[in-house]
Design an enzyme around this catalytic site. Sequence first.
Site, PDB file in Angstrom:
ATOM      1  N   HIS A 165       0.813  -1.227   0.000  1.00 31.56           N
ATOM      2  CA  HIS A 165       0.000   0.000   0.000  1.00 31.56           C
ATOM      3  C   HIS A 165       0.842   1.270   0.000  1.00 31.56           C
ATOM      4  O   HIS A 165       0.327   2.350  -0.250  1.00 31.56           O
ATOM      5  CB  HIS A 165      -0.936   0.006   1.218  1.00 31.56           C
ATOM      6  CG  HIS A 165      -2.015  -1.026   1.116  1.00 31.56           C
ATOM      7  ND1 HIS A 165      -3.322  -0.712   0.845  1.00 31.56           N
ATOM      8  CD2 HIS A 165      -1.972  -2.375   1.195  1.00 31.56           C
ATOM      9  CE1 HIS A 165      -4.034  -1.821   0.785  1.00 31.56           C
ATOM     10  NE2 HIS A 165      -3.236  -2.847   1.004  1.00 31.56           N
ATOM     11  N   ASP A 373       3.522   9.568  -0.753  1.00 28.50           N
ATOM     12  CA  ASP A 373       2.329   8.825  -0.335  1.00 28.50           C
ATOM     13  C   ASP A 373       2.046   7.757  -1.386  1.00 28.50           C
ATOM     14  O   ASP A 373       2.063   8.062  -2.580  1.00 28.50           O
ATOM     15  CB  ASP A 373       1.132   9.794  -0.264  1.00 28.50           C
ATOM     16  CG  ASP A 373       0.164   9.456   0.857  1.00 28.50           C
ATOM     17  OD1 ASP A 373       0.056   8.263   1.188  1.00 28.50           O
ATOM     18  OD2 ASP A 373      -0.484  10.386   1.387  1.00 28.50           O
TER      19      ASP A 373
HETATM   20  C1  GDG Z   1      -1.946   3.934   3.440  1.00 29.03           C
HETATM   21  C2  GDG Z   1      -0.964   4.620   2.489  1.00 29.03           C
HETATM   22  C3  GDG Z   1      -2.726   4.543   0.715  1.00 29.03           C
HETATM   23  C4  GDG Z   1      -8.501   9.815   8.359  1.00 29.03           C
HETATM   24  N1  GDG Z   1      -8.896  10.433   9.469  1.00 29.03           N
HETATM   25  C5  GDG Z   1     -10.056   9.866   9.844  1.00 29.03           C
HETATM   26  C6  GDG Z   1     -10.361   8.854   8.921  1.00 29.03           C
HETATM   27  N2  GDG Z   1      -9.391   8.851   8.014  1.00 29.03           N
HETATM   28  C7  GDG Z   1      -9.381   7.960   6.837  1.00 29.03           C
HETATM   29  C8  GDG Z   1      -9.456   8.728   5.552  1.00 29.03           C
HETATM   30  C9  GDG Z   1      -8.866   7.726   4.570  1.00 29.03           C
HETATM   31  C10 GDG Z   1      -7.863   6.979   5.435  1.00 29.03           C
HETATM   32  O1  GDG Z   1      -8.169   7.228   6.790  1.00 29.03           O
HETATM   33  C11 GDG Z   1      -6.443   7.460   5.200  1.00 29.03           C
HETATM   34  O2  GDG Z   1      -6.002   6.946   3.990  1.00 29.03           O
HETATM   35  P1  GDG Z   1      -4.778   7.573   3.212  1.00 29.03           P
HETATM   36  O3  GDG Z   1      -4.700   6.913   1.892  1.00 29.03           O
HETATM   37  O4  GDG Z   1      -4.988   9.026   3.100  1.00 29.03           O
HETATM   38  O5  GDG Z   1      -3.489   7.327   4.101  1.00 29.03           O
HETATM   39  P2  GDG Z   1      -2.788   6.148   4.994  1.00 29.03           P
HETATM   40  O6  GDG Z   1      -3.505   5.925   6.261  1.00 29.03           O
HETATM   41  O7  GDG Z   1      -1.378   6.598   5.134  1.00 29.03           O
HETATM   42  O8  GDG Z   1      -2.877   4.824   4.083  1.00 29.03           O
HETATM   43  C12 GDG Z   1      -1.720   5.436   1.457  1.00 29.03           C
HETATM   44  C13 GDG Z   1      -3.569   3.735   1.680  1.00 29.03           C
HETATM   45  O9  GDG Z   1      -2.764   3.038   2.628  1.00 29.03           O
HETATM   46  C14 GDG Z   1      -4.431   2.715   0.940  1.00 29.03           C
HETATM   47  O10 GDG Z   1      -3.667   1.866   0.143  1.00 29.03           O
HETATM   48  O11 GDG Z   1      -3.571   5.373  -0.055  1.00 29.03           O
HETATM   49  O12 GDG Z   1      -0.821   6.009   0.527  1.00 29.03           O
HETATM   50  O13 GDG Z   1      -0.051   5.448   3.208  1.00 29.03           O
HETATM   51  O14 GDG Z   1      -9.828   6.806   4.130  1.00 29.03           O
HETATM   52  O15 GDG Z   1     -10.794   9.076   5.293  1.00 29.03           O
HETATM   53  N3  GDG Z   1     -11.478   8.088   8.984  1.00 29.03           N
HETATM   54  C15 GDG Z   1     -12.341   8.331  10.024  1.00 29.03           C
HETATM   55  N4  GDG Z   1     -12.079   9.279  10.976  1.00 29.03           N
HETATM   56  C16 GDG Z   1     -10.959  10.068  10.922  1.00 29.03           C
HETATM   57  O16 GDG Z   1     -10.748  10.937  11.776  1.00 29.03           O
HETATM   58  N5  GDG Z   1     -13.475   7.605  10.109  1.00 29.03           N
END
Ligand code: GDG
Length: 469
Positions: A165, A373
């Site tokens: 990921h 990212d």
């Molecule tokens: C890894 C990779 C890749 C955030 N705050 C809250 C919340 N979130 C949710 C967001 C989003 C998720 O968490 C974060 O996803 P990201 O992709 O932005 O980042 P990582 O956590 O670093 O994820 C990344 C991912 O894996 C998938 O392959 O895209 O590059 O680093 O969905 O909405 N959700 C809730 N409350 C929050 O306060 N419910």
Amino acid sequence: MGRSSFVVVANRLPVDQVNTPQGRQWRRSPGGLVTALQPVLAARRGTWIGWTGAASKPGEPPIEPFEIEDMILRAVPLSPEEIELYYEGFCNSSLWPLYHDAVETPVYQRSWWEAYRRVNERFADAAAEEAAEGGVVWVQDYQLQLVPAMLRARRPDLRIGFFLHIPFPPIELFAQLPRRTEVLRGLLGADLVGFQQPLAAQNFLRLTRHLLGLRPRGDSVEVDGRQVTASAFPISIDVAEIENLVATPHIRQRAAEIRHELGDPKTILLGVDRLDYTKGIEQRLTAFQELLADGTVSVPDAVMVQVATPSRERVEHYQALRVKVEREVGRINGDYGRVGVPAVHYLHQSYSRSELAALYCAADVMMVTPLRDGMNLVAKEYVAARADLGGALVLSEFAGASAELRQAFLVNPHDLDGLKDALVRAINVDPIEANRRMRAMRRHLRTHDVRAWARSFLTSLGVLDTMTT
Ligand code: GDG
């Protein structure tokens, strides 16, 4: 031999523990991965193997496999020491920074590796037990890179997929990793190794030549008489879920309320991230501060909202980041806030999906500025939430999502002037131009949601025809 013809192995189970008066219960956690895989698992009585998120206590009876939404969940226990050495240590102090361009200096400790290996063995043992003869096992992410080879040694009859990921670094960086050949050999146990970006797959294939003397050809490499394929499968989100959420009057009303609560500013700038040093939160705060300082924007016309979800709080890099971010927020509010109107609303809290959706709907400018990212799902969620075609996305070139969301205001977050310029262009964009950009990005997402991602991976693994999705 196990019972499941399809097994997912991930560091975390897709559930949260809730303590009720009736005792411990499990609730499905929100997340794209589980949304994509639940139908595949449910159709085949599939099993998901992962950690519950809580430390096991000595003498505690093991958690029996349980069922939720037609998936069988099997918990792998981790002791407090393993959480420290494997999860906080090797995973999040060595691998995480190294794979993200070493934007923080990776730390290596020999005892961490031993724990990483031991925990990977435990996951491989569980998968070997659960998978039926000739079944399919799909291993997820950087915490479990040794599992494919360990599993193949135990169960050569299985078809094994692996998906990373996060980014996969270039040779010069990967070469730093102590035990680098073991990690590479671990991944090569899979039949298909999936990455977010084509460049990551190329880095991986080049490394097999550089470190192991193998001869990659095209998108695959032969190892021990088997072909291993490496290619890109950019992950996505459950677009329909977000569209349904924002179509409810409740969310629209909440978005209007948020704007009002913020003092009805002309421009709301929003950031939503785990509080992580890869996300470029400091860079965006600096850009906003300079825009306030040079008078390009002013309070209360413009306000910034930064949701920084608590993350990995026991890891040193994260503690240091929190101090830096909070100091900067305090400084900006001290210099530019007014009574009752801070310049930056900083929220070190976790929110519900619906509150996040309402924030997306309220935000005029969404700031997604990571230094590196794998994908960044927040950028995609914002686009999916803007069924009204409003809003503008400022997106880092270093997020995997920038390869798809080309109509965003793309920026290099290291270039402060460039970042300020992109923010100003997004703040002042003509509404017709903003609509055009949003419409194009939404069109792309509609056909590239998380189900399409899972389908595409499983088709390449050569198993989709035997599965229902
Ligand atoms: C890894 C990779 C890749 C955030 N705050 C809250 C919340 N979130 C949710 C967001 C989003 C998720 O968490 C974060 O996803 P990201 O992709 O932005 O980042 P990582 O956590 O670093 O994820 C990344 C991912 O894996 C998938 O392959 O895209 O590059 O680093 O969905 O909405 N959700 C809730 N409350 C929050 O306060 N419910």
